[in-house]
Design a protein around this motif. Structure first.
Motif, PDB file in Angstrom:
ATOM      1  N   THR A 108       0.846  -1.197   0.000  1.00  0.00           N
ATOM      2  CA  THR A 108       0.000   0.000   0.000  1.00  0.00           C
ATOM      3  C   THR A 108       0.877   1.240   0.000  1.00  0.00           C
ATOM      4  O   THR A 108       1.775   1.373   0.840  1.00  0.00           O
ATOM      5  N   ASP A 109       0.632   2.128  -0.942  1.00  0.00           N
ATOM      6  CA  ASP A 109       1.419   3.352  -1.024  1.00  0.00           C
ATOM      7  C   ASP A 109       1.012   4.295   0.119  1.00  0.00           C
ATOM      8  O   ASP A 109      -0.154   4.705   0.197  1.00  0.00           O
ATOM      9  N   PRO A 110       1.930   4.668   1.022  1.00  0.00           N
ATOM     10  CA  PRO A 110       1.571   5.540   2.151  1.00  0.00           C
ATOM     11  C   PRO A 110       1.054   6.906   1.720  1.00  0.00           C
ATOM     12  O   PRO A 110       0.196   7.482   2.390  1.00  0.00           O
ATOM     13  N   ILE A 111       1.571   7.402   0.594  1.00  0.00           N
ATOM     14  CA  ILE A 111       1.117   8.714   0.140  1.00  0.00           C
ATOM     15  C   ILE A 111      -0.339   8.659  -0.291  1.00  0.00           C
ATOM     16  O   ILE A 111      -1.146   9.521   0.066  1.00  0.00           O
ATOM     17  N   LYS A 112      -0.698   7.630  -1.046  1.00  0.00           N
ATOM     18  CA  LYS A 112      -2.080   7.505  -1.495  1.00  0.00           C
ATOM     19  C   LYS A 112      -3.016   7.207  -0.335  1.00  0.00           C
ATOM     20  O   LYS A 112      -4.155   7.693  -0.297  1.00  0.00           O
ATOM     21  N   LYS A 113      -2.564   6.412   0.622  1.00  0.00           N
ATOM     22  CA  LYS A 113      -3.401   6.013   1.749  1.00  0.00           C
ATOM     23  C   LYS A 113      -3.533   7.111   2.797  1.00  0.00           C
ATOM     24  O   LYS A 113      -4.619   7.308   3.363  1.00  0.00           O
ATOM     25  N   LEU A 114      -2.461   7.843   3.046  1.00  0.00           N
ATOM     26  CA  LEU A 114      -2.437   8.798   4.153  1.00  0.00           C
ATOM     27  C   LEU A 114      -2.515  10.258   3.705  1.00  0.00           C
ATOM     28  O   LEU A 114      -3.194  11.065   4.342  1.00  0.00           O
ATOM     29  N   VAL A 115      -1.804  10.589   2.628  1.00  0.00           N
ATOM     30  CA  VAL A 115      -1.681  12.000   2.244  1.00  0.00           C
ATOM     31  C   VAL A 115      -2.835  12.448   1.358  1.00  0.00           C
ATOM     32  O   VAL A 115      -3.457  13.494   1.617  1.00  0.00           O
ATOM     33  N   THR A 116      -3.144  11.676   0.324  1.00  0.00           N
ATOM     34  CA  THR A 116      -4.165  12.103  -0.640  1.00  0.00           C
ATOM     35  C   THR A 116      -5.547  12.331  -0.003  1.00  0.00           C
ATOM     36  O   THR A 116      -6.190  13.347  -0.291  1.00  0.00           O
ATOM     37  N   PRO A 117      -6.053  11.436   0.865  1.00  0.00           N
ATOM     38  CA  PRO A 117      -7.353  11.720   1.495  1.00  0.00           C
ATOM     39  C   PRO A 117      -7.334  12.992   2.336  1.00  0.00           C
ATOM     40  O   PRO A 117      -8.322  13.757   2.345  1.00  0.00           O
ATOM     41  N   ARG A 118      -6.231  13.260   3.023  1.00  0.00           N
ATOM     42  CA  ARG A 118      -6.135  14.477   3.838  1.00  0.00           C
ATOM     43  C   ARG A 118      -6.058  15.719   2.970  1.00  0.00           C
ATOM     44  O   ARG A 118      -6.650  16.750   3.287  1.00  0.00           O
ATOM     45  N   LEU A 119      -5.325  15.626   1.867  1.00  0.00           N
ATOM     46  CA  LEU A 119      -5.238  16.753   0.941  1.00  0.00           C
ATOM     47  C   LEU A 119      -6.595  17.061   0.337  1.00  0.00           C
ATOM     48  O   LEU A 119      -7.039  18.222   0.322  1.00  0.00           O
ATOM     49  N   LEU A 120      -7.277  16.050  -0.169  1.00  0.00           N
ATOM     50  CA  LEU A 120      -8.573  16.256  -0.810  1.00  0.00           C
ATOM     51  C   LEU A 120      -9.603  16.777   0.192  1.00  0.00           C
ATOM     52  O   LEU A 120     -10.402  17.676  -0.132  1.00  0.00           O
ATOM     53  N   ALA A 121      -9.582  16.225   1.409  1.00  0.00           N
ATOM     54  CA  ALA A 121     -10.517  16.688   2.441  1.00  0.00           C
ATOM     55  C   ALA A 121     -10.259  18.150   2.792  1.00  0.00           C
ATOM     56  O   ALA A 121     -11.202  18.935   2.957  1.00  0.00           O
ATOM     57  N   ALA A 122      -8.992  18.539   2.883  1.00  0.00           N
ATOM     58  CA  ALA A 122      -8.670  19.932   3.207  1.00  0.00           C
ATOM     59  C   ALA A 122      -9.069  20.881   2.086  1.00  0.00           C
ATOM     60  O   ALA A 122      -9.563  21.989   2.337  1.00  0.00           O
ATOM     61  N   LEU A 123      -8.883  20.440   0.838  1.00  0.00           N
ATOM     62  CA  LEU A 123      -9.261  21.286  -0.301  1.00  0.00           C
ATOM     63  C   LEU A 123     -10.761  21.539  -0.344  1.00  0.00           C
ATOM     64  O   LEU A 123     -11.210  22.569  -0.855  1.00  0.00           O
ATOM     65  N   VAL A 124     -11.535  20.612   0.189  1.00  0.00           N
ATOM     66  CA  VAL A 124     -12.995  20.778   0.199  1.00  0.00           C
ATOM     67  C   VAL A 124     -13.463  21.510   1.458  1.00  0.00           C
ATOM     68  O   VAL A 124     -14.296  22.427   1.386  1.00  0.00           O
ATOM     69  N   MET A 125     -12.929  21.133   2.608  1.00  0.00           N
ATOM     70  CA  MET A 125     -13.487  21.601   3.881  1.00  0.00           C
ATOM     71  C   MET A 125     -12.984  22.974   4.304  1.00  0.00           C
ATOM     72  O   MET A 125     -13.724  23.725   4.939  1.00  0.00           O
ATOM     73  N   VAL A 126     -11.745  23.341   3.983  1.00  0.00           N
ATOM     74  CA  VAL A 126     -11.252  24.662   4.397  1.00  0.00           C
ATOM     75  C   VAL A 126     -12.032  25.786   3.709  1.00  0.00           C
ATOM     76  O   VAL A 126     -12.436  26.754   4.377  1.00  0.00           O
ATOM     77  N   PRO A 127     -12.303  25.729   2.386  1.00  0.00           N
ATOM     78  CA  PRO A 127     -13.191  26.749   1.806  1.00  0.00           C
ATOM     79  C   PRO A 127     -14.585  26.747   2.416  1.00  0.00           C
ATOM     80  O   PRO A 127     -15.191  27.816   2.611  1.00  0.00           O
ATOM     81  N   THR A 128     -15.109  25.553   2.727  1.00  0.00           N
ATOM     82  CA  THR A 128     -16.423  25.484   3.362  1.00  0.00           C
ATOM     83  C   THR A 128     -16.414  26.153   4.728  1.00  0.00           C
ATOM     84  O   THR A 128     -17.324  26.925   5.070  1.00  0.00           O
ATOM     85  N   LEU A 129     -15.388  25.880   5.510  1.00  0.00           N
ATOM     86  CA  LEU A 129     -15.259  26.512   6.826  1.00  0.00           C
ATOM     87  C   LEU A 129     -15.091  28.023   6.688  1.00  0.00           C
ATOM     88  O   LEU A 129     -15.582  28.783   7.529  1.00  0.00           O
ATOM     89  N   THR A 130     -14.422  28.452   5.638  1.00  0.00           N
ATOM     90  CA  THR A 130     -14.229  29.888   5.429  1.00  0.00           C
ATOM     91  C   THR A 130     -15.553  30.587   5.153  1.00  0.00           C
ATOM     92  O   THR A 130     -15.804  31.689   5.665  1.00  0.00           O
ATOM     93  N   VAL A 131     -16.399  29.963   4.342  1.00  0.00           N
ATOM     94  CA  VAL A 131     -17.720  30.548   4.067  1.00  0.00           C
ATOM     95  C   VAL A 131     -18.521  30.672   5.361  1.00  0.00           C
ATOM     96  O   VAL A 131     -19.157  31.704   5.632  1.00  0.00           O
ATOM     97  N   ILE A 132     -18.480  29.630   6.180  1.00  0.00           N
ATOM     98  CA  ILE A 132     -19.184  29.672   7.462  1.00  0.00           C
ATOM     99  C   ILE A 132     -18.585  30.737   8.367  1.00  0.00           C
ATOM    100  O   ILE A 132     -19.306  31.469   9.072  1.00  0.00           O
TER     101      ILE A 132
END
Length: 268
Positions: free
Chosen positions: A134-158
């Motif tokens: 299992t690639d650690p970057i795909k398993k650990l980094v990519t989900p966190r990156l994608l989640a941050a790209l979605v949730m930080v703008p959402t939190l900013t709007v709120i």
């Protein structure tokens, strides 16, 4: 001796920057590559977004109250208190909302990412992932990156809305400004600030592009320092501190350059 130490420190910083850029490239590439760790993504969206909601709302609400209070004191000298809503909206949407949300998330989430991945590194769990194929970057980094790209703008709007709402409370109580007039000036600020392609208000471009970039900075910084953790539990603490400091500084520095770029593009 001093020059040698400075030279070694500079080489270390450049090497660390190179590793971070390579990590970012792999993480972005894995977003569209199978397998997709959907459960990990949802879990990270909850950790980054939902669990940060309280501190972001609280920060935005009281920041808006302070903005309205300070601006009312100054504008009262010129009889321009009716523009309190416009000033609060412009300040929150363009600058304070994205930056404060980014700093709050960097302090809460960035440190958590570095601590979690750093603990996995020093306990050899990441090595175990490699052994299992299992690639650690795909398993650990990519989900966190994608989640941050979605949730930080959402939190900013709120955060923006909470700040404008806090400002309306002060405008009503302290300035005796009608709520309808306050929100009318808020809308006027958004509507008269210009439009990108005659569709998207310029304030929204400022307010949503910045947190999108900040989300990437926070997640990638935390993952980078987590993956490069050494020295046991003490190293985890060092990585956590470096993540918060580095992400906060990058947010403030990048904010300036994005603002300069957007002002040049949107005003042309």
């Amino acid at each position: 001796m001093l020059f040698d130490r400075f030279n070694a420190a500079a080489k270390q910083r450049i090497h660390s920057l190179q590793e971070a850029v390579v990590l970012a490239g792999h993480a972005i590439r894995f977003i569209v590559a199978r397998p997709f760790y959907t459960e990990d993504l949802i879990q990270q969206m909850d950790a980054i977004g939902v669990q940060s909601l309280g501190i972001v709302v609280l920060t935005g609400f009281f920041t808006g109250m302070v903005l309205a209070l300070q601006s009312a004191v100054q504008m009262r000298r010129f009889g321009a208190t009716t523009y309190v809503g416009s000033l609060v909206a412009a300040s929150m949407i363009r600058e304070l909302g994205p930056v404060l949300a980014g700093l709050m998330v960097a302090g809460r989430v960035g440190s958590g990412i570095a601590a979690e991945i750093g603990s996995m590194r020093v306990t050899q769990q990441i090595d175990a992932l490699n052994v299992m194929g299992t690639d650690p970057i795909k398993k650990l980094v990519t989900p966190r990156l994608l989640a941050a790209l979605v949730m930080v703008p959402t939190l900013t709007v709120i955060n923006d809305f909470a700040g404008i709402l806090g400002g309306s409370l002060i405008a009503k109580i302290y300035v005796q400004l009608p709520v309808s007039l306050y929100w009318s000036t808020v809308w006027d600020q958004i509507a008269t600030g210009g439009f990108l392609w005659h569709v998207i208000p310029n304030d929204f471009v400022h307010g949503l592009l910045k947190p999108f970039v900040f989300g990437g900075i926070i997640s990638l910084t935390g993952c980078h320092f987590g993956l490069t953790t050494t020295g046991g539990t003490e190293g985890v603490g060092i990585s956590t501190t470096r993540t918060v400091v580095t992400a906060s500084i990058l947010i403030l520095v990048v904010d300036y350059f994005i603002t300069q770029l957007l002002l040049a593009v949107l005003s042309s």
